[in-house]
Design a protein around this motif. Structure first.
Motif, mmCIF file in Angstrom:
data_model
loop_
_atom_site.group_PDB
_atom_site.id
_atom_site.type_symbol
_atom_site.label_atom_id
_atom_site.label_comp_id
_atom_site.label_asym_id
_atom_site.label_seq_id
_atom_site.Cartn_x
_atom_site.Cartn_y
_atom_site.Cartn_z
ATOM 1 N N LEU A 1 7.068 -4.538 8.730
ATOM 2 C CA LEU A 1 6.430 -5.853 8.676
ATOM 3 C C LEU A 1 4.911 -5.728 8.708
ATOM 4 C CD1 LEU A 1 8.798 -7.840 11.073
ATOM 5 C CD2 LEU A 1 8.673 -8.023 8.586
ATOM 6 N N ALA A 2 4.392 -4.804 9.514
ATOM 7 C CA ALA A 2 2.949 -4.610 9.589
ATOM 8 C C ALA A 2 2.389 -4.083 8.266
ATOM 9 C CB ALA A 2 2.607 -3.652 10.727
ATOM 10 N N ALA A 3 3.119 -3.131 7.640
ATOM 11 C CA ALA A 3 2.667 -2.575 6.359
ATOM 12 C C ALA A 3 2.682 -3.630 5.263
ATOM 13 C CB ALA A 3 3.546 -1.389 5.967
ATOM 14 N N ALA A 4 3.718 -4.457 5.237
ATOM 15 C CA ALA A 4 3.793 -5.514 4.235
ATOM 16 C C ALA A 4 2.690 -6.544 4.438
ATOM 17 C CB ALA A 4 5.155 -6.192 4.296
ATOM 18 N N SER A 5 2.413 -6.878 5.690
ATOM 19 C CA SER A 5 1.351 -7.835 5.985
ATOM 20 C C SER A 5 -0.011 -7.299 5.549
ATOM 21 C CB SER A 5 1.340 -8.152 7.482
ATOM 22 O OG SER A 5 0.293 -9.043 7.808
ATOM 23 N N ALA A 6 -0.241 -6.002 5.780
ATOM 24 C CA ALA A 6 -1.501 -5.395 5.364
ATOM 25 C C ALA A 6 -1.641 -5.411 3.845
ATOM 26 C CB ALA A 6 -1.585 -3.962 5.893
ATOM 27 N N ALA A 7 -0.532 -5.167 3.130
ATOM 28 C CA ALA A 7 -0.577 -5.197 1.667
ATOM 29 C C ALA A 7 -0.885 -6.594 1.147
ATOM 30 C CB ALA A 7 0.754 -4.703 1.104
ATOM 31 N N LEU A 8 -0.324 -7.607 1.777
ATOM 32 C CA LEU A 8 -0.564 -8.983 1.338
ATOM 33 C C LEU A 8 -2.001 -9.406 1.608
ATOM 34 C CD1 LEU A 8 2.751 -10.680 2.528
ATOM 35 C CD2 LEU A 8 2.109 -10.026 0.204
ATOM 36 N N ASP A 9 -2.627 -8.798 2.606
ATOM 37 C CA ASP A 9 -4.017 -9.124 2.919
ATOM 38 C C ASP A 9 -5.002 -8.385 2.027
ATOM 39 O OD1 ASP A 9 -3.171 -10.817 4.917
ATOM 40 O OD2 ASP A 9 -3.353 -9.315 6.517
ATOM 41 N N HIS A 10 -4.499 -7.446 1.236
ATOM 42 C CA HIS A 10 -5.368 -6.657 0.360
ATOM 43 C C HIS A 10 -5.925 -7.556 -0.738
ATOM 44 C CE1 HIS A 10 -6.816 -3.433 -2.237
ATOM 45 N NE2 HIS A 10 -6.643 -2.596 -1.227
ATOM 46 N N ALA A 11 -7.227 -7.526 -0.918
ATOM 47 C CA ALA A 11 -7.879 -8.456 -1.843
ATOM 48 C C ALA A 11 -7.683 -8.075 -3.310
ATOM 49 C CB ALA A 11 -9.370 -8.538 -1.521
ATOM 50 N N HIS A 12 -7.568 -6.788 -3.617
ATOM 51 C CA HIS A 12 -7.529 -6.342 -5.009
ATOM 52 C C HIS A 12 -6.151 -5.769 -5.344
ATOM 53 C CE1 HIS A 12 -11.840 -6.919 -5.136
ATOM 54 N NE2 HIS A 12 -11.947 -6.181 -4.047
ATOM 55 N N PRO A 13 -5.454 -6.333 -6.346
ATOM 56 C CA PRO A 13 -4.132 -5.827 -6.733
ATOM 57 C C PRO A 13 -4.212 -4.389 -7.233
ATOM 58 C CG PRO A 13 -4.530 -8.002 -7.686
ATOM 59 C CD PRO A 13 -5.846 -7.523 -7.141
ATOM 60 N N GLN A 14 -3.194 -3.619 -6.899
ATOM 61 C CA GLN A 14 -3.083 -2.244 -7.360
ATOM 62 C C GLN A 14 -2.373 -2.215 -8.713
ATOM 63 O OE1 GLN A 14 -4.523 0.310 -5.403
ATOM 64 N NE2 GLN A 14 -5.276 -1.575 -4.447
ATOM 65 N N PRO A 15 -2.543 -1.147 -9.504
ATOM 66 C CA PRO A 15 -1.817 -1.053 -10.784
ATOM 67 C C PRO A 15 -0.321 -0.844 -10.571
ATOM 68 C CG PRO A 15 -3.034 0.964 -10.348
ATOM 69 C CD PRO A 15 -3.472 -0.017 -9.293
ATOM 70 N N LEU A 16 0.473 -1.280 -11.546
ATOM 71 C CA LEU A 16 1.932 -1.129 -11.463
ATOM 72 C C LEU A 16 2.364 0.333 -11.452
ATOM 73 C CD1 LEU A 16 3.066 -3.939 -13.944
ATOM 74 C CD2 LEU A 16 2.894 -4.046 -11.455
ATOM 75 N N LEU A 17 1.500 1.202 -11.970
ATOM 76 C CA LEU A 17 1.804 2.635 -12.000
ATOM 77 C C LEU A 17 2.078 3.165 -10.600
ATOM 78 C CD1 LEU A 17 1.936 5.298 -13.636
ATOM 79 C CD2 LEU A 17 -0.535 5.521 -13.290
ATOM 80 N N LEU A 18 1.537 2.508 -9.576
ATOM 81 C CA LEU A 18 1.712 2.967 -8.208
ATOM 82 C C LEU A 18 3.174 2.898 -7.763
ATOM 83 C CD1 LEU A 18 -0.250 4.036 -6.060
ATOM 84 C CD2 LEU A 18 -0.300 1.741 -5.070
ATOM 85 N N ALA A 19 3.985 2.107 -8.466
ATOM 86 C CA ALA A 19 5.409 2.009 -8.115
ATOM 87 C C ALA A 19 6.135 3.330 -8.309
ATOM 88 C CB ALA A 19 6.081 0.927 -8.960
ATOM 89 N N SER A 20 5.609 4.200 -9.152
ATOM 90 C CA SER A 20 6.260 5.472 -9.447
ATOM 91 C C SER A 20 5.851 6.595 -8.497
ATOM 92 C CB SER A 20 5.954 5.900 -10.885
ATOM 93 O OG SER A 20 6.402 4.925 -11.810
ATOM 94 N N ASP A 21 4.916 6.334 -7.597
ATOM 95 C CA ASP A 21 4.426 7.362 -6.688
ATOM 96 C C ASP A 21 5.488 7.655 -5.628
ATOM 97 O OD1 ASP A 21 3.079 9.065 -5.053
ATOM 98 O OD2 ASP A 21 1.469 7.670 -4.511
ATOM 99 N N PRO A 22 6.085 8.861 -5.628
ATOM 100 C CA PRO A 22 7.133 9.155 -4.639
ATOM 101 C C PRO A 22 6.611 9.158 -3.212
ATOM 102 C CG PRO A 22 6.518 11.137 -5.854
ATOM 103 C CD PRO A 22 5.836 9.998 -6.527
#
Length: 254
Positions: free
Chosen positions: A42-63
């Motif tokens: 929950l803390a990690a998801a909350s931190a991601a939602l607070d991130h101001a700049h979207p990351q590229p979709l390519l990051l989904a493939s990072d193991p």
């Protein structure tokens, strides 16, 4: 002789009590571990939602980020196949989640897109909606681990009519094989943003009920804490009962 028999009996009680108490305590520690794991999620998801700049979709493939959370946005080609994940609850209602497959413009793997939740009637007839296939579709949302598979019973995927599939659990390798994809599916899924904006088209405008609930079909950390307290309480109760019986037996022997 009677004293020896009594002492052996007390020793046997204590050995049994310690074993049972240790088992209860281990269950309590497991519940505490699950609580901490979910609090971290929950803390990690909350931190991601607070991130101001979207990351590229390519990051989904990072193991290395397979169990992480990132807010992401991008564009790609949406395939026509629609996968309905069975057994999904929302606010106490039973339903299915709609998943679409996106080939990102900046990615080497296909990306599974959570397009929203749909209620399921008693007839268990799947919704007629399908993924709006097309090129150049813009998406934004939360990159997150796929739904946990749970207990495996039968086939993970069953073909319905046309390009529609019903999944009992999300097995990415089996899904890629069934859909005859030339690329693998990324280890994380994109959960579309719940808010629909005026310029949204394609899958971003799909009518399913969307949310970013990280723990939709499982217990919250507070529940795990409650169960941990119960298990530790049972462990303490066993020891108290053993001590009480020992005291009464010694008092009777005197």
């Amino acid at each position: 002789m009677a004293v020896n028999i009594g002492a052996r009996r007390v020793l046997g009680w204590w050995l049994l009590a310690l074993l049972v108490a240790a088992g209860f305590a281990q269950l309590g520690r497991w519940q505490l571990g699950r609580m901490h794991e979910k609090q971290a999620m929950l803390a990690a998801a909350s931190a991601a939602l607070d991130h101001a700049h979207p990351q590229p979709l390519l990051l989904a493939s990072d193991p290395a980020r397979a169990q992480g959370y990132d807010w992401a946005a991008g564009r790609g080609t949406l395939l026509a196949a629609t996968v309905w994940l069975d057994g999904q609850q929302r606010e106490g209602r039973v339903g299915v989640r709609q998943y679409c497959l996106l080939l990102p413009d900046d990615g080497a793997q296909a990306l599974l897109v959570d397009a929203g939740w749909w209620p399921l009637a008693g007839s268990r007839e799947l919704p007629q909606a399908g993924c709006p296939a097309g090129i150049g579709q813009g998406v934004r949302g939360l990159l997150a681990p796929p739904p946990t598979p749970g207990l495996a019973h039968g086939d993970a995927l069953a073909k319905q009519d046309g390009d529609r599939w019903l999944a009992s659990r999300m097995e990415l390798a089996a899904l890629a094989q069934a859909l005859e994809l030339r690329v693998a599916i990324a280890p994380r899924v994109l959960r579309l943003a719940p808010q629909r904006e005026p310029g949204d088209t394609g899958v971003m405008a799909a009518p399913g009920e969307r949310d970013l609930d990280i723990l939709p079909n499982t217990m919250l950390p507070e529940r795990h804490l409650g169960y941990a307290v119960q298990w530790f309480g049972l462990a303490l109760t066993v020891l108290v009962v053993a001590a009480t019986l020992t005291f009464r037996m010694k008092k009777k022997a005197k």
